[in-house]
Design a protein around this motif. Structure first.
Motif, PDB file in Angstrom:
ATOM      1  N   ILE A   1       0.856  -1.175   0.000  1.00 29.08           N
ATOM      2  CA  ILE A   1       0.000   0.000   0.000  1.00 29.08           C
ATOM      3  C   ILE A   1       0.893   1.226   0.000  1.00 29.08           C
ATOM      4  N   THR A   2       0.673   2.127  -0.920  1.00 30.46           N
ATOM      5  CA  THR A   2       1.438   3.363  -0.923  1.00 30.46           C
ATOM      6  C   THR A   2       0.624   4.424  -1.634  1.00 30.46           C
ATOM      7  N   GLY A   3       0.971   5.660  -1.411  1.00 29.68           N
ATOM      8  CA  GLY A   3       0.283   6.761  -2.065  1.00 29.68           C
ATOM      9  C   GLY A   3       1.108   7.239  -3.232  1.00 29.68           C
ATOM     10  N   ASP A   4       1.573   8.501  -3.165  1.00 28.48           N
ATOM     11  CA  ASP A   4       2.447   9.025  -4.203  1.00 28.48           C
ATOM     12  C   ASP A   4       3.739   8.213  -4.237  1.00 28.48           C
ATOM     13  N   LEU A   5       4.279   8.017  -5.417  1.00 30.47           N
ATOM     14  CA  LEU A   5       5.515   7.247  -5.537  1.00 30.47           C
ATOM     15  C   LEU A   5       6.694   8.008  -4.955  1.00 30.47           C
ATOM     16  N   VAL A   6       6.681   9.338  -5.136  1.00 30.72           N
ATOM     17  CA  VAL A   6       7.758  10.182  -4.620  1.00 30.72           C
ATOM     18  C   VAL A   6       7.151  11.447  -4.024  1.00 30.72           C
ATOM     19  N   LEU A   7       7.972  12.206  -3.298  1.00 29.11           N
ATOM     20  CA  LEU A   7       7.501  13.470  -2.729  1.00 29.11           C
ATOM     21  C   LEU A   7       7.430  14.557  -3.792  1.00 29.11           C
TER      22      LEU A   7
END
Length: 277
Positions: free
Chosen positions: A88-94
């Motif tokens: 589970i993750t949101g944006d791949l990078v900041l």
């Protein structure tokens, strides 16, 4: 609520309490026993000590152990779980235009690539932060199979995934909405379940204005009508139906409820359909 399922529990590794509560509620409602771990470090300790039906883990967590590290440990020590792990993750990078941020992403996902696991992403708002042109170059360089498409369709067995770009325009005649309507009208033969995958939620209790941050997007209303889809495993209809909207923090929980313990027939490969960029 469904009856309790027999067998070992699921291990959920998640450092955000609100997300953990959501996941636990959805999974227990579907009959799963849950063991919680608030960090990757604790997750590895529990994995070493017990048996689990599967593992659900965040990617980025405090303590120095990431979801990729957990996966590497599972491949080496619990290979039978290697095909039963969900990230589970949101944006791949900041910041999408930051080379250093993408280097972190490359490092964290290297074990997945080495294991031959394909990654099919959707664009988050942070993936486009900064210079959009440079951000897109960084993004598509890591996913050449997308052929620079910001939205695309993906088939896996009898499931069809519509991978949408929730950062794009929601105008009725926008290219993406025209494409999405066409996909829904011409689903591949043999499709039993349809999943719409987006970074932003379709429905939310957020008080932020539409289009700001993680405020709700309107895709769900087009795909599913005026109310959220009911992903509680109804009796299978004669044709395909929207099983879940995957977007925002509740997306994974909806997938767990939609599929539950049912068998989803799957071929060992993905097929990406062509789409308009």
């Amino acid at each position: 609520a469904t009856g309790a399922l027999t067998g070992p529990p699921l291990l959920v590794i998640e450092d955000e309490p609100s997300v953990m509560v959501l996941l636990r509620s959805a999974l227990e409602r579907s009959g799963y026993a849950i063991v919680q771990a608030p960090s990757g470090v604790e997750g590895l300790r529990l994995l070493a000590e017990g048996d689990y039906l599967g593992v659900i883990t965040d990617m980025r967590m405090p303590g120095g152990v990431t979801g990729a590290d957990v996966h590497s440990w599972i491949v080496a020590n619990r290979p039978q779980l290697a095909s039963r792990i969900l990230f589970i993750t949101g944006d791949l990078v900041l910041s999408g235009d930051s080379f250093s941020d993408w280097e972190v992403f490359d490092r964290e996902t290297q074990p997945l690539r080495q294991a031959g696991i394909q990654i099919f992403p959707v664009l988050g708002n942070h993936d486009l932060v900064g210079s959009v042109q440079l951000a897109q170059q960084n993004y598509f360089r890591r996913f050449p199979a997308l052929n620079s498409r910001r939205w695309y369709a993906l088939r896996y067995g009898n499931c069809y995934f519509l991978m949408v770009d929730s950062n794009s325009s929601l105008e009725p005649e926008s290219p993406q909405l025209v494409w999405l309507a066409s996909e829904l009208d011409h689903l591949p033969r043999g499709t039993d379940y349809v999943f719409v995958v987006a970074h932003h939620p379709s429905y939310t209790q957020s008080t932020r204005e539409h289009g700001a941050g993680h405020a709700a997007r309107g895709w769900g209303r087009m795909c599913c009508g005026s109310k959220p889809p009911e992903p509680s495993r109804p009796a299978r209809p004669s044709g395909p139906y929207i099983a879940a909207w995957i977007g925002g923090s509740s997306g994974m929980a909806q997938v767990c409820r939609a599929i539950g313990s049912e068998t989803v027939s799957a071929s060992p490969f993905f097929h990406v359909r062509s789409s308009t960029k």
